[in-house]
Design a protein around this motif. Structure first.
Motif, PDB file in Angstrom:
ATOM      1  N   CYS A   9       0.812  -1.048   0.000  1.00  0.00           N
ATOM      2  CA  CYS A   9       0.090  -0.065  -0.130  1.00  0.00           C
ATOM      3  C   CYS A   9       0.847   1.331   0.119  1.00  0.00           C
ATOM      4  N   ARG A  33      -1.960  -0.977  -3.824  1.00  0.00           N
ATOM      5  CA  ARG A  33      -3.186  -0.278  -3.421  1.00  0.00           C
ATOM      6  C   ARG A  33      -2.934   1.125  -3.025  1.00  0.00           C
ATOM      7  N   THR A  35      -3.644   4.926  -1.560  1.00  0.00           N
ATOM      8  CA  THR A  35      -4.740   5.898  -1.106  1.00  0.00           C
ATOM      9  C   THR A  35      -4.586   7.176  -1.593  1.00  0.00           C
ATOM     10  N   PHE A  61      -7.670   3.610  -3.539  1.00  0.00           N
ATOM     11  CA  PHE A  61      -8.820   3.662  -2.487  1.00  0.00           C
ATOM     12  C   PHE A  61      -8.994   5.214  -1.724  1.00  0.00           C
ATOM     13  N   SER A  70      -9.776   4.847   8.404  1.00  0.00           N
ATOM     14  CA  SER A  70     -10.095   5.029   6.926  1.00  0.00           C
ATOM     15  C   SER A  70      -9.108   4.241   5.875  1.00  0.00           C
ATOM     16  N   GLU A  72      -8.005   1.201   6.479  1.00  0.00           N
ATOM     17  CA  GLU A  72      -8.085  -0.212   6.892  1.00  0.00           C
ATOM     18  C   GLU A  72      -8.527  -1.144   5.585  1.00  0.00           C
ATOM     19  N   HIS A  73      -9.483  -0.332   4.829  1.00  0.00           N
ATOM     20  CA  HIS A  73      -9.575  -1.169   3.559  1.00  0.00           C
ATOM     21  C   HIS A  73      -8.638  -1.184   2.545  1.00  0.00           C
ATOM     22  N   ALA A  74      -7.718  -0.169   2.443  1.00  0.00           N
ATOM     23  CA  ALA A  74      -6.545  -0.585   1.564  1.00  0.00           C
ATOM     24  C   ALA A  74      -5.442  -1.148   2.055  1.00  0.00           C
ATOM     25  N   ASP A  76      -5.443  -3.842   4.375  1.00  0.00           N
ATOM     26  CA  ASP A  76      -5.874  -5.124   4.577  1.00  0.00           C
ATOM     27  C   ASP A  76      -5.522  -6.127   3.727  1.00  0.00           C
ATOM     28  N   THR A 113      -3.621   1.135  12.049  1.00  0.00           N
ATOM     29  CA  THR A 113      -4.052   0.037  11.284  1.00  0.00           C
ATOM     30  C   THR A 113      -3.242  -0.989  10.735  1.00  0.00           C
TER      31      THR A 113
END
Length: 325
Positions: A9, A33, A35, A61, A70, A72-74, A76, A113
């Motif tokens: 990420c 990923r 952000t 993301f 905010s 977390e999604h990216a 994980d 995170t």
């Protein structure tokens, strides 16, 4: 090194250094990923989506530094995180809200995170030389700056060096948090970064070169120490790929360029250029630039420095190409 299937990420991916990190990661075969604050803002994302390999291995993301959870999604499922997102401003009306909070809270938000996600093995934080050199005891022209030196927050406050303060506090909090949580954290401390830009807009450090092409000396310092964005981003990736990498890494230009050196290179592009260095510069602390920098540690990652001349040329080419000059 086989990176096939490795997912990483990059936060603040539309930024100057971050865009290059994304580009090099994709080139090496990573799945990235990225952000950004607003994935629908084409100005911030178009250059990323146009990179080689982006179609297959890049996803965007939405994440906000001050919004807890905010990222977390990216993050994980990622093996590593490059945390580059942090505001870069030299002046601020409200330093706390504009610089310090996003830098410190944002960094802790991302690190918390990372601790939550068992997939994350290593975090690489983009700090700055501003977190190294802002203190009351200057090294003098023969002093050497290395990774053991830290900026002094109270000195930054007295001098109203808010950007330096934000980077110093963020790095300090990150290191304390990493230690308490047994996290594998590596910190990169780049200096004044120049070189070709991928994003469509000017960023702070490249704007310095624009000023120089106009015959101005933006820092009124008579000499500059530049480091190439390609070297800085590669150093971030090598810090991930080198198992023994640890602690902080200064990545700053090993060579000082005087205004005359800079003018010589820029004259190719601006034939009648004359950078005024006859200004009254007595109140400028020349120590800021004339110290020596130890880059031995970052060289152990296999980094070779691009000559300043090449970096300056490539910066100007890139600015012309994007009609920013």
């Amino acid at each position: 090194m086989n990176v096939e299937g490795k997912v990483v990420c990059v936060t603040g991916a539309s930024g100057y250094i971050a865009s290059w990190i994304v580009k090099l990661l994709l080139q090496r075969g990573y799945t990235v990923r990225a952000t950004v604050r607003d994935p629908n803002d084409q100005k911030k994302t178009e250059h990323l989506l146009a990179l080689d390999g982006a179609e297959e291995r890049l996803s965007l993301f939405k994440a906000n530094l001050l919004e807890e959870g905010s990222f977390e999604h990216a993050i994980d499922g990622c093996e590593a995180v490059f945390h580059t997102a942090s505001p870069v401003l030299l002046t601020a009306e409200d330093p706390q809200a504009e610089l310090i909070e996003p830098a410190v809270k944002g960094t802790l938000n991302v690190l918390k995170t990372c601790v939550k996600m068992s997939s994350v093995k290593r975090v690489i934080l983009t700090s700055s030389m501003a977190a190294v050199i802002a203190h009351a005891s200057p090294t003098g022209p023969n002093g050497v700056v290395d990774e053991t030196m830290f900026s002094d927050p109270s000195f930054c406050e007295q001098r109203k060096q808010w950007y330096a303060l934000s980077k110093t506090l963020a790095e300090d909090e990150a290191c304390k948090f990493a230690k308490a949580n047994e996290m594998d954290l590596i910190v990169m401390n780049p200096g004044l970064v120049i070189g070709p830009i991928l994003q469509p807009t000017l960023n702070f450090s490249v704007a310095v070169v624009v000023e120089l092409t106009k015959g101005k000396d933006p820092f009124m310092s008579k000499s500059y120490r530049f480091v190439d964005v390609r070297d800085v981003s590669l150093a971030h990736i090598k810090a991930l790929e080198t198992p023994s990498a640890n602690g902080r890494y200064i990545i700053d230009g090993p060579v000082i360029a005087t205004l005359k050196d800079i003018e010589k290179v820029l004259r190719e592009f601006v034939p009648d250029l004359c950078i005024g260095d006859d200004k009254n510069n007595e109140d400028i602390d020349l120590d800021l630039v004339t110290y020596k920098v130890s880059v031995e540690k970052v060289k152990t990652l296999g980094i070779e420095f691009t000559p300043t001349e090449t970096s300056l040329r490539d910066t100007v080419f890139s600015l012309q190409e994007k009609c920013l000059l």
